[in-house]
Design a protein around this motif. Structure first.
Motif, PDB file in Angstrom:
ATOM      1  N   ASN A   1      13.575 -11.480  13.549  1.00 34.85           N
ATOM      2  CA  ASN A   1      12.504 -10.661  14.119  1.00 34.85           C
ATOM      3  C   ASN A   1      11.775  -9.826  13.073  1.00 34.85           C
ATOM      4  N   TYR A   2      12.015 -10.108  11.816  1.00 34.72           N
ATOM      5  CA  TYR A   2      11.367  -9.349  10.752  1.00 34.72           C
ATOM      6  C   TYR A   2       9.934  -9.845  10.548  1.00 34.72           C
ATOM      7  N   ASN A   3       9.079  -9.519  11.492  1.00 31.83           N
ATOM      8  CA  ASN A   3       7.675  -9.888  11.363  1.00 31.83           C
ATOM      9  C   ASN A   3       6.847  -8.950  12.231  1.00 31.83           C
ATOM     10  N   GLY A   4       5.583  -8.811  11.886  1.00 31.75           N
ATOM     11  CA  GLY A   4       4.682  -7.985  12.674  1.00 31.75           C
ATOM     12  C   GLY A   4       4.876  -6.498  12.518  1.00 31.75           C
ATOM     13  N   GLY A   5       5.546  -6.075  11.448  1.00 31.65           N
ATOM     14  CA  GLY A   5       5.808  -4.653  11.237  1.00 31.65           C
ATOM     15  C   GLY A   5       4.709  -3.962  10.441  1.00 31.65           C
ATOM     16  N   LEU A   6       5.034  -2.784   9.911  1.00 34.36           N
ATOM     17  CA  LEU A   6       4.056  -2.013   9.149  1.00 34.36           C
ATOM     18  C   LEU A   6       3.520  -2.786   7.955  1.00 34.36           C
ATOM     19  N   ASP A   7       4.317  -3.701   7.417  1.00 40.52           N
ATOM     20  CA  ASP A   7       3.875  -4.469   6.262  1.00 40.52           C
ATOM     21  C   ASP A   7       2.619  -5.276   6.561  1.00 40.52           C
ATOM     22  N   THR A   8       2.447  -5.710   7.813  1.00 44.08           N
ATOM     23  CA  THR A   8       1.262  -6.511   8.141  1.00 44.08           C
ATOM     24  C   THR A   8      -0.016  -5.683   8.005  1.00 44.08           C
ATOM     25  N   TYR A   9       0.053  -4.387   8.341  1.00 43.09           N
ATOM     26  CA  TYR A   9      -1.122  -3.525   8.220  1.00 43.09           C
ATOM     27  C   TYR A   9      -1.430  -3.223   6.752  1.00 43.09           C
ATOM     28  N   LEU A  10      -0.375  -3.050   5.967  1.00 44.60           N
ATOM     29  CA  LEU A  10      -0.577  -2.820   4.534  1.00 44.60           C
ATOM     30  C   LEU A  10      -1.189  -4.047   3.870  1.00 44.60           C
ATOM     31  N   VAL A  11      -0.655  -5.217   4.161  1.00 44.53           N
ATOM     32  CA  VAL A  11      -1.173  -6.447   3.573  1.00 44.53           C
ATOM     33  C   VAL A  11      -2.629  -6.664   3.985  1.00 44.53           C
ATOM     34  N   SER A  12      -2.949  -6.358   5.226  1.00 46.14           N
ATOM     35  CA  SER A  12      -4.333  -6.481   5.679  1.00 46.14           C
ATOM     36  C   SER A  12      -5.251  -5.567   4.886  1.00 46.14           C
ATOM     37  N   LEU A  13      -4.785  -4.340   4.632  1.00 41.74           N
ATOM     38  CA  LEU A  13      -5.577  -3.410   3.824  1.00 41.74           C
ATOM     39  C   LEU A  13      -5.745  -3.938   2.406  1.00 41.74           C
ATOM     40  N   MET A  14      -4.677  -4.428   1.819  1.00 35.56           N
ATOM     41  CA  MET A  14      -4.754  -4.960   0.460  1.00 35.56           C
ATOM     42  C   MET A  14      -5.685  -6.166   0.377  1.00 35.56           C
ATOM     43  N   ASN A  15      -5.666  -6.983   1.417  1.00 36.83           N
ATOM     44  CA  ASN A  15      -6.541  -8.159   1.436  1.00 36.83           C
ATOM     45  C   ASN A  15      -8.010  -7.779   1.555  1.00 36.83           C
ATOM     46  N   ARG A  16      -8.257  -6.546   1.987  1.00 35.36           N
ATOM     47  CA  ARG A  16      -9.621  -6.049   2.138  1.00 35.36           C
ATOM     48  C   ARG A  16     -10.212  -5.601   0.797  1.00 35.36           C
ATOM     49  N   ALA A  17      -9.378  -5.360  -0.204  1.00 32.81           N
ATOM     50  CA  ALA A  17      -9.836  -4.809  -1.480  1.00 32.81           C
ATOM     51  C   ALA A  17     -10.825  -5.744  -2.180  1.00 32.81           C
ATOM     52  N   THR A  18     -11.893  -5.154  -2.687  1.00 33.94           N
ATOM     53  CA  THR A  18     -12.878  -5.923  -3.453  1.00 33.94           C
ATOM     54  C   THR A  18     -13.054  -5.402  -4.874  1.00 33.94           C
ATOM     55  N   ARG A  19     -12.663  -4.145  -5.117  1.00 33.25           N
ATOM     56  CA  ARG A  19     -12.888  -3.557  -6.440  1.00 33.25           C
ATOM     57  C   ARG A  19     -11.620  -2.987  -7.073  1.00 33.25           C
ATOM     58  N   THR A  20     -10.915  -2.088  -6.360  1.00 36.06           N
ATOM     59  CA  THR A  20      -9.760  -1.402  -6.951  1.00 36.06           C
ATOM     60  C   THR A  20      -8.624  -1.298  -5.945  1.00 36.06           C
ATOM     61  N   MET A  21      -7.406  -1.265  -6.468  1.00 37.78           N
ATOM     62  CA  MET A  21      -6.219  -1.027  -5.652  1.00 37.78           C
ATOM     63  C   MET A  21      -5.183  -0.296  -6.499  1.00 37.78           C
ATOM     64  N   ASP A  22      -4.883   0.937  -6.129  1.00 31.94           N
ATOM     65  CA  ASP A  22      -3.876   1.734  -6.825  1.00 31.94           C
ATOM     66  C   ASP A  22      -2.702   1.978  -5.877  1.00 31.94           C
ATOM     67  N   VAL A  23      -1.504   1.614  -6.323  1.00 29.62           N
ATOM     68  CA  VAL A  23      -0.300   1.699  -5.501  1.00 29.62           C
ATOM     69  C   VAL A  23       0.698   2.636  -6.171  1.00 29.62           C
ATOM     70  N   ALA A  24       1.076   3.711  -5.482  1.00 36.55           N
ATOM     71  CA  ALA A  24       2.131   4.620  -5.957  1.00 36.55           C
ATOM     72  C   ALA A  24       3.247   4.566  -4.931  1.00 36.55           C
TER      73      ALA A  24
END
Length: 426
Positions: A116-139
């Motif tokens: 059942n490890y699917n559809g969690g918070l990681d899906t929203y993060l990955v969607s945001l990362m896939n939206r990036a066109t210029r910069t992505m800074d991860v701390a």
């Protein structure tokens, strides 16, 4: 005979000779008695100290980092149910949305099922990362999500500037295959990674995309944090807020400043987003605990909190004071560490506050305070001196009744889980 033992023997003989001389001198008998008594006390004290009886207590180590390694390990434990305990729902995976934010909570169950490890918070993060066109800074403090690593690599391949700051303990964890695999993907893609290389922790959990979007909360980018721990994450669209987080990232990534060495100040410590008043602060440079206490002082009706680690005496005492003034105060503590002398749990329980230890057999990892059901304090910041003075942390104080209502719903669920715990934590 070694040089050390020989020197000890000579000193003993010299001492006995001096004592013998005093014994033969009548006027020296009183002095002899005093010296013997002192010697007996000294020797006896040493023996007791060597057995740990009178040994000084160990250095008071405030677990308010809040010992994220404990949470990380709990999140990676084998899926082994406690005997006689059935499956229990420990969350709802609920969410709240507006025109400027989307808020999500984890939906852990016990025992967990990797299927059942699917559809969690990681899906929203990955969607945001896939939206990036210029910069992505991860701390990020802890990191083993393969899909997040893949999204960062994909962004780099399409021309996005991708950078990371992390705590050195995380890539240094060579025993964890998932961590090592995730970091190998980043390194193979030539994504630059800056580690803090110090004992206090780089405890941030945020991603800034295109200097317009900010993701943050209590959630580390790990399988355990996503599917076993109670966590929150929010994605906010605001160039001004992104400016704040980008400035903090630059202090760590470019200037190599961490903890109290960072330059003070936030570009926009107070701003308005979608009509809501927002305050944004970072530790250790901004005196975060004082800003929290300033907000608590305004409480007129209620204070509710969810705390992974709560050891800050100032914040705890202020909550007790507000309770005495008629403000309803309630909270849920992560069980691990709540029975120590450092935790505020015992003091609040004694003071009659409605506080509980949580019911997640893994970890309740929130760091949330809700004031008068309209203002929410949240982020990576555990309520501790370590978070305030040593670590790298971020905090939001948002005056928005709709957001507060969503967090209050999560608080109510955590109280119910605390009252109906599926198992004792080991």
């Amino acid at each position: 005979m070694s040089k050390r033992r020989r020197k000890s023997s000579v000193n003993s003989d010299l001492a006995m000779g001096v004592l013998g001389g005093l014994a033969r001198n009548g006027r020296g008998r009183l002095l002899l008695a005093v010296l013997v008594l002192v010697a007996v006390i000294a020797v006896g004290g040493y023996l007791l100290w060597s057995q740990g009886i009178f040994a000084p207590p160990p250095e008071a180590t405030d677990p308010g980092t809040g010992d994220e390694a404990v949470a990380a390990q709990a999140g990676r434990e084998v899926d082994t149910p406690v005997a006689g305990v059935g499956a229990s729902n420990l969350g709802t995976g609920s969410e709240a949305r507006s025109d400027w934010y989307e808020l999500h909570f984890t939906n852990p169950a016990y025992p967990t099922n990797k299927a059942n490890y699917n559809g969690g918070l990681d899906t929203y993060l990955v969607s945001l990362m896939n939206r990036a066109t210029r910069t992505m800074d991860v701390a990020i403090y802890d990191f083993d999500l393969q899909n997040a690593a893949d999204a960062m690599v994909a962004a780099k391949k399409r021309g996005v500037q991708v950078r990371m700051v992390t705590d050195s303990d995380t890539p240094g964890n060579t025993k964890d295959a998932e961590i090592q695999t995730a970091f190998k993907k980043l390194r193979d893609a030539a994504i630059p990674i800056v580690e803090d290389n110090r004992k206090p922790i780089m405890h941030n959990k945020f991603t800034v995309v295109d200097k317009e979007w900010v993701e943050t909360g209590s959630w580390n980018y790990t399988i355990g944090d996503t599917y076993r721990l109670n966590n929150n994450m929010i994605i906010i669209r605001s160039p001004q807020l992104a400016d704040n987080y980008s400035a903090e990232f630059e202090k760590m990534f470019t200037k190599k400043q961490f903890g109290p060495t960072k330059d003070k100040g936030v570009p926009h410590p107070q701003l308005t987003i979608g009509g809501a008043r927002v305050q944004n602060y970072f530790a250790s440079e901004d005196g975060v605990a004082n800003h929290i206490m300033d907000t608590l002082k305004t409480a007129q009706k209620s204070i509710y909190f969810l705390a992974f680690s709560f050891t800050h005496d100032g914040i705890g005492s202020l909550m007790i004071d507000r309770s005495k003034a008629g403000v309803k105060v309630g909270g849920v503590f992560e069980t691990r560490g709540s029975d120590t002398a450092y935790s505020e749990y015992g003091k609040m329980k004694t003071a009659g506050l409605e506080v509980y230890t949580d019911g997640n057999p893994y970890v309740m990892h929130h760091k949330v305070i809700i004031v008068d059901e309209r203002t929410v304090i949240f982020g990576s910041f555990n309520f501790s001196d370590n978070a305030d003075k040593d670590n790298d942390e971020n905090l939001l104080i948002v005056d928005d009744p709709a957001l507060a209502k969503a967090f209050k719903g999560e608080y109510d669920r955590m109280v119910e889980v605390a009252k109906n715990q599926p198992a004792k934590k080991k």
